[in-house]
Design a protein around this motif. Structure first.
Motif, PDB file in Angstrom:
ATOM      1  N   UNK A  33      60.034  64.397  24.167  1.00  0.00           N
ATOM      2  CA  UNK A  33      58.663  64.145  24.611  1.00  0.00           C
ATOM      3  C   UNK A  33      58.021  63.080  23.723  1.00  0.00           C
ATOM      4  N   UNK A  34      57.369  62.117  24.352  1.00  0.00           N
ATOM      5  CA  UNK A  34      56.623  61.085  23.641  1.00  0.00           C
ATOM      6  C   UNK A  34      55.126  61.251  23.916  1.00  0.00           C
ATOM      7  N   UNK A  35      54.318  60.731  23.021  1.00  0.00           N
ATOM      8  CA  UNK A  35      52.867  60.572  23.178  1.00  0.00           C
ATOM      9  C   UNK A  35      52.087  61.889  23.194  1.00  0.00           C
ATOM     10  N   UNK A  36      52.296  62.732  24.199  1.00  0.00           N
ATOM     11  CA  UNK A  36      51.473  63.948  24.316  1.00  0.00           C
ATOM     12  C   UNK A  36      52.252  65.026  25.062  1.00  0.00           C
ATOM     13  N   UNK A  37      52.045  66.254  24.623  1.00  0.00           N
ATOM     14  CA  UNK A  37      52.671  67.395  25.307  1.00  0.00           C
ATOM     15  C   UNK A  37      51.684  68.549  25.316  1.00  0.00           C
ATOM     16  N   UNK A  38      51.394  69.090  26.513  1.00  0.00           N
ATOM     17  CA  UNK A  38      50.526  70.259  26.670  1.00  0.00           C
ATOM     18  C   UNK A  38      51.364  71.434  27.156  1.00  0.00           C
ATOM     19  N   UNK A  39      51.256  72.555  26.458  1.00  0.00           N
ATOM     20  CA  UNK A  39      52.018  73.748  26.829  1.00  0.00           C
ATOM     21  C   UNK A  39      51.074  74.927  27.004  1.00  0.00           C
ATOM     22  N   UNK A  40      51.404  75.806  27.954  1.00  0.00           N
ATOM     23  CA  UNK A  40      50.685  77.063  28.166  1.00  0.00           C
ATOM     24  C   UNK A  40      51.690  78.198  28.005  1.00  0.00           C
ATOM     25  N   UNK A  41      51.437  79.091  27.062  1.00  0.00           N
ATOM     26  CA  UNK A  41      52.319  80.231  26.817  1.00  0.00           C
ATOM     27  C   UNK A  41      51.720  81.456  27.500  1.00  0.00           C
ATOM     28  N   UNK A  42      52.339  81.943  28.571  1.00  0.00           N
ATOM     29  CA  UNK A  42      51.761  83.079  29.305  1.00  0.00           C
ATOM     30  C   UNK A  42      51.927  84.394  28.553  1.00  0.00           C
ATOM     31  N   UNK A  43      50.928  85.255  28.679  1.00  0.00           N
ATOM     32  CA  UNK A  43      50.952  86.576  28.052  1.00  0.00           C
ATOM     33  C   UNK A  43      51.021  87.651  29.127  1.00  0.00           C
ATOM     34  N   UNK A  44      51.791  88.694  28.853  1.00  0.00           N
ATOM     35  CA  UNK A  44      51.857  89.818  29.797  1.00  0.00           C
ATOM     36  C   UNK A  44      50.529  90.575  29.829  1.00  0.00           C
ATOM     37  N   UNK A  45      49.876  90.600  28.698  1.00  0.00           N
ATOM     38  CA  UNK A  45      48.565  91.248  28.609  1.00  0.00           C
ATOM     39  C   UNK A  45      47.850  90.662  27.402  1.00  0.00           C
ATOM     40  N   UNK A  46      46.551  90.825  27.366  1.00  0.00           N
ATOM     41  CA  UNK A  46      45.765  90.305  26.248  1.00  0.00           C
ATOM     42  C   UNK A  46      45.891  91.266  25.072  1.00  0.00           C
ATOM     43  N   UNK A  47      46.363  90.789  23.922  1.00  0.00           N
ATOM     44  CA  UNK A  47      46.467  91.688  22.763  1.00  0.00           C
ATOM     45  C   UNK A  47      45.082  92.072  22.261  1.00  0.00           C
TER      46      UNK A  47
END
Length: 200
Positions: free
Chosen positions: A107-121
């Motif tokens: 990956x160059x320049x920029x990378x956006x990731x979303x890590x899904x959660x099964x539930x809110x801790x």
């Protein structure tokens, strides 16, 4: 012979500044390589409403991240693993033949990731983020690990509304009616003295 030595000395004097400038360019401050934190800036946030953690990587020019070197672990403050995101699928990167790892995605320049959660801790948590990046044709940084803390996401309890005040017995209740029906001429004046101005 003397003229030969003189020419040699003149050449040394003329070339010395050039050699010194070249050395400064190679080892001086002008050519200092960026640190890993300067080359790769990571910003994290929690989107509890959508049950996900958000990561944003900003990379300076010529810097890239290896797709296969990412790792994520969410723990509580006691070290208990809440989620290791083993099923996370990363977005496609740019194909590259790497001297170290062979054919890879980067990956160059920029990378956006979303890590899904099964539930809110419902406790304080720590997200461990692991990654590795390189400067194109220059160097590879050692594997990097960051710990990002998230506070307990439980919403602040709203204060319980106070129950409406009970109607005063002296407003339109029996006390007021009794006063009106009293044969004492001063009863009404006495009742008014005991009441707040707003009620009167």
């Amino acid at each position: 012979m003397k003229q030969c030595w003189q020419r040699f000395l003149v050449a040394i004097v003329l070339l010395a500044p050039l050699s010194w400038a070249s050395a400064n360019n190679l080892f001086g401050e002008e050519e200092r390589l960026p640190t890993v934190d300067e080359a790769i800036q990571l910003v994290a946030d929690a989107d509890w409403d959508n049950q996900q953690l958000l990561l944003n990587f900003e990379l300076i020019d010529e810097v890239y991240l290896y797709q296969h070197r990412f790792g994520f672990t969410l723990r509580d403050t006691n070290g208990n693993v809440i989620n290791d995101f083993a099923e996370l699928t990363l977005p496609a990167g740019k194909a590259k033949t790497d001297e170290i790892f062979g054919d890879v995605q980067v990956y160059f320049h920029r990378l956006d990731l979303a890590l899904p959660l099964n539930s809110v801790p419902l406790v304080d948590t720590e997200l461990e983020v692991r990654y590795q990046g390189c400067i194109e044709d220059t160097l590879c940084y050692p594997p990097t690990k960051k710990i990002i803390e998230f506070a307990n996401p439980q919403p602040t309890k709203k204060p319980v509304a106070a129950p409406p005040a009970a109607a005063s017995d002296s407003s339109a209740g029996p006390g007021f009616l009794d006063t009106l029906q009293s044969e004492d001429a001063n009863a009404f004046n006495q009742w008014m003295k005991d009441q707040p101005l707003g009620l009167i």
